[in-house]
Scaffold this active site. Structure first.
Site, PDB file in Angstrom:
ATOM      1  N   CYS A   1       0.714  -1.300  -0.203  1.00  0.00           N
ATOM      2  CA  CYS A   1       0.083  -0.078  -0.152  1.00  0.00           C
ATOM      3  C   CYS A   1       0.891   1.251  -0.064  1.00  0.00           C
ATOM      4  O   CYS A   1       1.920   1.236   0.365  1.00  0.00           O
ATOM      5  CB  CYS A   1      -1.037   0.160   1.263  1.00  0.00           C
ATOM      6  SG  CYS A   1      -1.945  -1.430   1.492  1.00  0.00           S
TER       7      CYS A   1
ATOM      8  N   ARG B   1       3.289   0.203  -5.307  1.00  0.00           N
ATOM      9  CA  ARG B   1       3.129  -0.747  -3.894  1.00  0.00           C
ATOM     10  C   ARG B   1       1.772  -1.246  -3.893  1.00  0.00           C
ATOM     11  O   ARG B   1       1.538  -2.039  -2.862  1.00  0.00           O
ATOM     12  CB  ARG B   1       3.297   0.666  -3.070  1.00  0.00           C
ATOM     13  CG  ARG B   1       4.583   1.399  -3.136  1.00  0.00           C
ATOM     14  CD  ARG B   1       4.440   2.302  -1.816  1.00  0.00           C
ATOM     15  NE  ARG B   1       4.540   1.877  -0.517  1.00  0.00           N
ATOM     16  CZ  ARG B   1       5.629   1.342   0.169  1.00  0.00           C
ATOM     17  NH1 ARG B   1       6.744   1.499  -0.344  1.00  0.00           N
ATOM     18  NH2 ARG B   1       5.619   0.963   1.274  1.00  0.00           N
TER      19      ARG B   1
ATOM     20  N   TRP C   1      -3.453  -2.383  -1.497  1.00  0.00           N
ATOM     21  CA  TRP C   1      -3.043  -3.621  -1.935  1.00  0.00           C
ATOM     22  C   TRP C   1      -3.690  -4.622  -0.761  1.00  0.00           C
ATOM     23  O   TRP C   1      -3.115  -4.517   0.514  1.00  0.00           O
ATOM     24  CB  TRP C   1      -1.540  -3.860  -2.032  1.00  0.00           C
ATOM     25  CG  TRP C   1      -1.441  -5.378  -2.292  1.00  0.00           C
ATOM     26  CD1 TRP C   1      -0.940  -6.200  -1.631  1.00  0.00           C
ATOM     27  CD2 TRP C   1      -1.213  -5.878  -3.722  1.00  0.00           C
ATOM     28  NE1 TRP C   1      -0.693  -7.298  -2.414  1.00  0.00           N
ATOM     29  CE2 TRP C   1      -0.970  -7.196  -3.587  1.00  0.00           C
ATOM     30  CE3 TRP C   1      -1.783  -5.390  -4.920  1.00  0.00           C
ATOM     31  CZ2 TRP C   1      -0.915  -7.956  -4.879  1.00  0.00           C
ATOM     32  CZ3 TRP C   1      -1.523  -6.048  -6.210  1.00  0.00           C
ATOM     33  CH2 TRP C   1      -1.175  -7.504  -5.967  1.00  0.00           C
TER      34      TRP C   1
ATOM     35  N   ASN D   1      -0.911   2.158   6.411  1.00  0.00           N
ATOM     36  CA  ASN D   1      -0.326   0.893   5.852  1.00  0.00           C
ATOM     37  C   ASN D   1      -0.018   0.248   6.998  1.00  0.00           C
ATOM     38  O   ASN D   1       0.464   0.697   8.099  1.00  0.00           O
ATOM     39  CB  ASN D   1       1.077   1.224   5.225  1.00  0.00           C
ATOM     40  CG  ASN D   1       0.853   1.934   4.046  1.00  0.00           C
ATOM     41  OD1 ASN D   1      -0.523   2.095   3.451  1.00  0.00           O
ATOM     42  ND2 ASN D   1       1.882   2.540   3.286  1.00  0.00           N
ATOM     43  N   GLY D   2       0.080  -1.110   6.903  1.00  0.00           N
ATOM     44  CA  GLY D   2       0.530  -2.160   8.115  1.00  0.00           C
ATOM     45  C   GLY D   2      -0.788  -3.039   8.422  1.00  0.00           C
ATOM     46  O   GLY D   2      -1.629  -2.949   7.815  1.00  0.00           O
TER      47      GLY D   2
ATOM     48  N   GLU E   1      13.165 -24.110 -12.077  1.00  0.00           N
ATOM     49  CA  GLU E   1      12.937 -22.974 -12.048  1.00  0.00           C
ATOM     50  C   GLU E   1      14.220 -21.878 -12.562  1.00  0.00           C
ATOM     51  O   GLU E   1      13.868 -20.925 -13.086  1.00  0.00           O
ATOM     52  CB  GLU E   1      12.559 -22.399 -10.370  1.00  0.00           C
ATOM     53  CG  GLU E   1      12.268 -20.961 -10.304  1.00  0.00           C
ATOM     54  CD  GLU E   1      11.362 -20.295 -11.032  1.00  0.00           C
ATOM     55  OE1 GLU E   1      10.591 -20.819 -11.940  1.00  0.00           O
ATOM     56  OE2 GLU E   1      11.171 -19.233 -10.943  1.00  0.00           O
TER      57      GLU E   1
ATOM     58  N   LYS F   1      13.758 -19.348 -15.409  1.00  0.00           N
ATOM     59  CA  LYS F   1      14.014 -17.803 -15.428  1.00  0.00           C
ATOM     60  C   LYS F   1      15.082 -17.350 -16.479  1.00  0.00           C
ATOM     61  O   LYS F   1      14.764 -16.301 -17.262  1.00  0.00           O
ATOM     62  CB  LYS F   1      14.554 -17.563 -13.940  1.00  0.00           C
ATOM     63  CG  LYS F   1      13.740 -17.307 -12.787  1.00  0.00           C
ATOM     64  CD  LYS F   1      12.848 -16.030 -12.662  1.00  0.00           C
ATOM     65  CE  LYS F   1      11.607 -16.331 -13.219  1.00  0.00           C
ATOM     66  NZ  LYS F   1      10.575 -17.102 -12.620  1.00  0.00           N
TER      67      LYS F   1
ATOM     68  N   GLU G   1      13.463 -17.056 -19.849  1.00  0.00           N
ATOM     69  CA  GLU G   1      12.353 -16.267 -20.249  1.00  0.00           C
ATOM     70  C   GLU G   1      12.805 -14.798 -20.298  1.00  0.00           C
ATOM     71  O   GLU G   1      12.245 -13.780 -20.976  1.00  0.00           O
ATOM     72  CB  GLU G   1      10.935 -16.328 -19.220  1.00  0.00           C
ATOM     73  CG  GLU G   1      11.426 -15.997 -17.728  1.00  0.00           C
ATOM     74  CD  GLU G   1      10.030 -16.024 -16.881  1.00  0.00           C
ATOM     75  OE1 GLU G   1       8.976 -15.908 -17.267  1.00  0.00           O
ATOM     76  OE2 GLU G   1      10.361 -16.213 -15.727  1.00  0.00           O
TER      77      GLU G   1
ATOM     78  N   HIS H   1      20.692 -41.066 -19.911  1.00  0.00           N
ATOM     79  CA  HIS H   1      19.592 -41.680 -20.489  1.00  0.00           C
ATOM     80  C   HIS H   1      19.589 -40.538 -21.820  1.00  0.00           C
ATOM     81  O   HIS H   1      18.526 -40.924 -22.543  1.00  0.00           O
ATOM     82  CB  HIS H   1      18.212 -41.503 -19.738  1.00  0.00           C
ATOM     83  CG  HIS H   1      18.289 -42.594 -18.644  1.00  0.00           C
ATOM     84  ND1 HIS H   1      18.551 -43.781 -18.781  1.00  0.00           N
ATOM     85  CD2 HIS H   1      18.375 -42.476 -17.422  1.00  0.00           C
ATOM     86  CE1 HIS H   1      18.766 -44.514 -17.705  1.00  0.00           C
ATOM     87  NE2 HIS H   1      18.529 -43.564 -16.937  1.00  0.00           N
TER      88      HIS H   1
ATOM     89  N   LYS I   1       2.377 -10.507 -17.982  1.00  0.00           N
ATOM     90  CA  LYS I   1       2.360 -10.886 -16.255  1.00  0.00           C
ATOM     91  C   LYS I   1       1.275 -11.664 -16.030  1.00  0.00           C
ATOM     92  O   LYS I   1       1.416 -12.621 -15.097  1.00  0.00           O
ATOM     93  CB  LYS I   1       2.286  -9.422 -15.555  1.00  0.00           C
ATOM     94  CG  LYS I   1       2.357  -9.482 -14.058  1.00  0.00           C
ATOM     95  CD  LYS I   1       3.837 -10.255 -13.551  1.00  0.00           C
ATOM     96  CE  LYS I   1       3.977 -10.540 -12.152  1.00  0.00           C
ATOM     97  NZ  LYS I   1       4.921 -11.489 -11.819  1.00  0.00           N
TER      98      LYS I   1
HETATM   99  C1  F6R Z   1       7.492 -16.947 -14.633  1.00  0.00           C
HETATM  100  C2  F6R Z   1       6.117 -16.562 -14.811  1.00  0.00           C
HETATM  101  C3  F6R Z   1       4.957 -17.209 -15.288  1.00  0.00           C
HETATM  102  C4  F6R Z   1       4.084 -17.255 -14.471  1.00  0.00           C
HETATM  103  C5  F6R Z   1       2.779 -18.024 -15.004  1.00  0.00           C
HETATM  104  C6  F6R Z   1       1.796 -18.373 -13.877  1.00  0.00           C
HETATM  105  O1  F6R Z   1       8.424 -16.153 -14.126  1.00  0.00           O
HETATM  106  O2  F6R Z   1       6.048 -15.281 -14.555  1.00  0.00           O
HETATM  107  O3  F6R Z   1       5.415 -18.552 -15.732  1.00  0.00           O
HETATM  108  O4  F6R Z   1       4.776 -17.901 -13.188  1.00  0.00           O
HETATM  109  O5  F6R Z   1       2.321 -17.550 -15.765  1.00  0.00           O
HETATM  110  O6  F6R Z   1       1.320 -17.071 -13.421  1.00  0.00           O
HETATM  111  P1  F6R Z   1       0.469 -16.910 -11.985  1.00  0.00           P
HETATM  112  O7  F6R Z   1       1.558 -17.452 -10.882  1.00  0.00           O
HETATM  113  O8  F6R Z   1       0.144 -15.689 -11.992  1.00  0.00           O
HETATM  114  O9  F6R Z   1      -0.710 -17.881 -12.031  1.00  0.00           O
END
Ligand code: F6R
Length: 607
Positions: free
Chosen positions: A2, A27, A74, A100-101, A480, A484, A487, A503, A602
């Site tokens: 927030c 935020r 938030w 906030n908090g 993971e 990262k 992507e 294998h 996102k």
């Molecule tokens: C990886 C990434 C994507 C999300 C995926 C799921 O860094 O950002 O692979 O993890 O699109 O997104 P959420 O968690 O929002 O369902």
């Protein structure tokens, strides 16, 4: 998180407040509100959604006044509604606050002080507004002081009262507040970003301090009424960097947020003396919990790798067979589900179409359906019958980092909670909780190596491909790390369970093909070490993630990144961080658009 912004001066407050909120939107951005005083009364306007929704609502109104406060929310307490948005008032409309908090003892305060008060929202903040109202006797600063002495929790607070129209009162404990000193005007905000357009002279409030801000000056005192002298300092950030708190990208800021938000994920959810966890939002009776014979974790992308860590934890600690499925597969394969199946949808955004569809399918088939979600009030949070918010705060970079860590944290707490219902001993539960409490400090030790990891990333940035290896609990970490890297740097990479190399993937190895291997000291250390030696023999450059003190790792590898030791199941909470930093620094070295990688969004709200 927030964000709060306040203004007192001679200019029109509204444009300053709205532009300030735009700067603070990173935020939190699920709802926002503003209160402006015209010298006699307040006008308070709120809206659900991003700041622009509030700005649109304000456009036809002629809000005059040179004192005001505003807030972007938030949600952490109560859903995303206009009533829950800040600023809040008490019974009368002569007092407004933004906060906030978290007020931890809000229930006690309500019972003790607020008999006969009518509450209009579900927030802990409104309780604080009513408490200040109870203590108000013509001096807002003193009312705030008396109220805060009763409060347990964290706050960054801004308050105004219409009987004292030329005054803003601010207080801080655990949630940052900065006062900007202008020419005959003052600004108040959660961080410096909204005030940089106006002034670079700032005073940072410290915990336990109350500030009375008026046109005749600034008075800072402690909760127990001692006057405090503070001097302003000059900051040299520009507006854009301030929003990222000095970090070059949101992704880096979010990687560095992890120690703090991890604490938010576990706070109040464990019991050290009983060696157990308690996630109240599960909404299941202990009979229903005992009846769970199978768990399915549904997720996409990074969330699915966090889910894989959850599978290891649930199977090992609770002995419950657990499957992980990506939403896009599960929804179309007529999955076998019965009434004793507990299904979790795991998602940062709570809006991922494939995860939502998979969860709806599970619900149709009669499973217990719960969510592990970051965005409060998101679709998945609303559609499930319970679950847990991961409290990672807004994550703006497309590449998920801090949400991943908090997903893992919540899944481990669930594994402990279910484990203590059956085979997990109190002693092991206690050890796990104690080890969880050490994680933030250990995360900081890993983060402190960012510059060295940058040097390693620069060395390998021109590779055409890379391989990530792990075993056991570190196999999802390898997945993971590889995810990262691809992507955000666009370097092709794959992850393998180290035992599978023979294998097929061994054929890839050679001097042109770097391998990142996670070889921390756990029960599979010797096995992992044999695989790493094979990689060495085939002359692939080798980057090792090893446990502090394992000097032999240096003899094997071209580069070693050391992580502190922890209990094996908790290793992903530490071992993933160097891989996040490795991907980040590689992408920066290649000049990629780190926060907005090509072809990715996102929140993936389409199939
Ligand atoms: C990886 C990434 C994507 C999300 C995926 C799921 O860094 O950002 O692979 O993890 O699109 O997104 P959420 O968690 O929002 O369902």
């Amino acid at each position: 998180m927030c964000g709060i912004i306040g203004y007192i001066g001679k200019k029109q407050a509204l444009p300053i407040l709205i532009n300030g909120l735009r700067r603070l939107e990173y935020r939190g951005y699920d709802s926002a509100g503003v209160a402006v005083s015209d010298g006699k009364k307040f006008t308070k306007i709120k809206a659900v959604g991003k700041i622009e929704k509030l700005a649109e609502k304000l456009k036809p109104l002629d809000l005059n006044g040179s004192v005001g406060i505003a807030h972007t929310r938030w949600a952490t307490h109560g859903g995303v509604t206009e009533a829950n948005a800040h600023p809040h008032s008490a019974c009368a409309d002569d007092l407004v606050i933004a906060h906030n908090g978290i007020i931890e003892n809000y229930r006690e305060l309500k019972e003790k002080f607020l008999k006969g008060h009518e509450l209009k929202s579900e927030t802990d903040t409104e309780i604080l507004a009513h408490l200040i109202e109870v203590f108000y006797k013509g001096n807002l600063t003193e009312a705030v002081r008396t109220a805060l002495k009763e409060v347990r929790g964290t706050y960054g607070l801004a308050a105004m009262h219409s009987d004292e129209p030329d005054k803003l009162v601010a207080a801080r404990f655990g949630s940052p507040l900065v006062i900007g000193v202008g020419d005959g005007e003052y600004f108040l905000a959660s961080d410096t970003s909204p005030m940089l357009a106006h002034t670079k002279e700032v005073i940072f409030l410290d915990d336990g301090e109350i500030a009375e801000i008026s046109l005749s000056g600034l008075k800072i005192s402690s909760l127990d009424s001692k006057n405090i002298t503070k001097y302003s300092e000059t900051i040299d950030w520009d507006e854009a960097s301030a929003q990222k708190q000095g970090y070059e990208h949101f992704m880096l800021k979010e990687i560095f947020d992890q120690p703090a938000v991890f604490k938010d994920a576990i706070r109040g959810r464990y019991n050290l003396t009983e060696g157990t966890a308690h996630l109240g939002g599960l909404n299941m009776t202990s009979e229903q919990m005992h009846s769970v014979s199978r768990v399915i974790l549904l997720a996409c992308g990074t969330a699915s790798y966090a889910a894989l860590v959850g599978k290891y934890a649930l199977e090992r600690l609770a002995g419950i067979p657990t499957e992980v499925d990506v939403g896009s597969e599960f929804r179309y394969r007529d999955p076998i589900i019965d009434r004793n199946t507990l299904v979790f949808g795991i998602t940062q955004s709570g809006e991922t179409a494939d995860t939502l569809a998979a969860l709806r399918e599970a619900k149709r088939k009669g499973a217990f359906v719960r969510g592990i979600v970051n965005v409060i009030g998101s679709t998945l949070a609303r559609e499930t019958d319970g679950g847990t918010y991961m409290h990672a705060g807004p994550e703006l970079a497309v590449a998920s980092t801090k949400a991943y860590t908090n997903m893992v944290a919540v899944l481990i707490l669930y594994a402990i909670q279910f484990g203590r219902l059956n085979r997990l001993t109190q002693a092991t539960g206690e050890r796990l909780i104690a080890a969880l409490l050490e994680i933030p400090t250990k995360m900081k030790e890993v983060l402190a190596q960012s510059e060295r990891i940058k040097t390693i990333a620069e060395k390998y940035k021109d590779s055409v491909g890379m391989l990530f290896l792990g075993r056991g609990i570190n196999y999802p970490v390898a997945l993971e790390g590889s995810h990262k890297l691809k992507e955000i740097s666009y370097i092709h990479s794959e992850a393998y369970p180290a035992g599978e190399m023979k294998h097929g993937a061994n054929a890839l190895l050679g001097p042109h093909f770097p391998v990142v291997a996670i070889m921390t000291k756990n029960q599979l250390y010797e096995k992992m070490r044999s695989s790493v030696e094979e990689v060495r023999a085939r002359k692939s450059p080798l980057i090792l993630i090893a446990t502090v003190g394992d000097e032999s790792a240096r003899e094997l590898a071209d580069d070693v990144i050391y992580v502190p030791p922890t209990m094996e199941l908790l290793e992903p909470l530490l071992n993933t961080i160097p891989l996040q930093l490795f991907a980040y620094h590689t992408a920066v070295a290649l000049g990629r658009d780190v926060d907005r990688p090509r072809n990715l969004a996102k929140s993936v709200t389409v199939e």
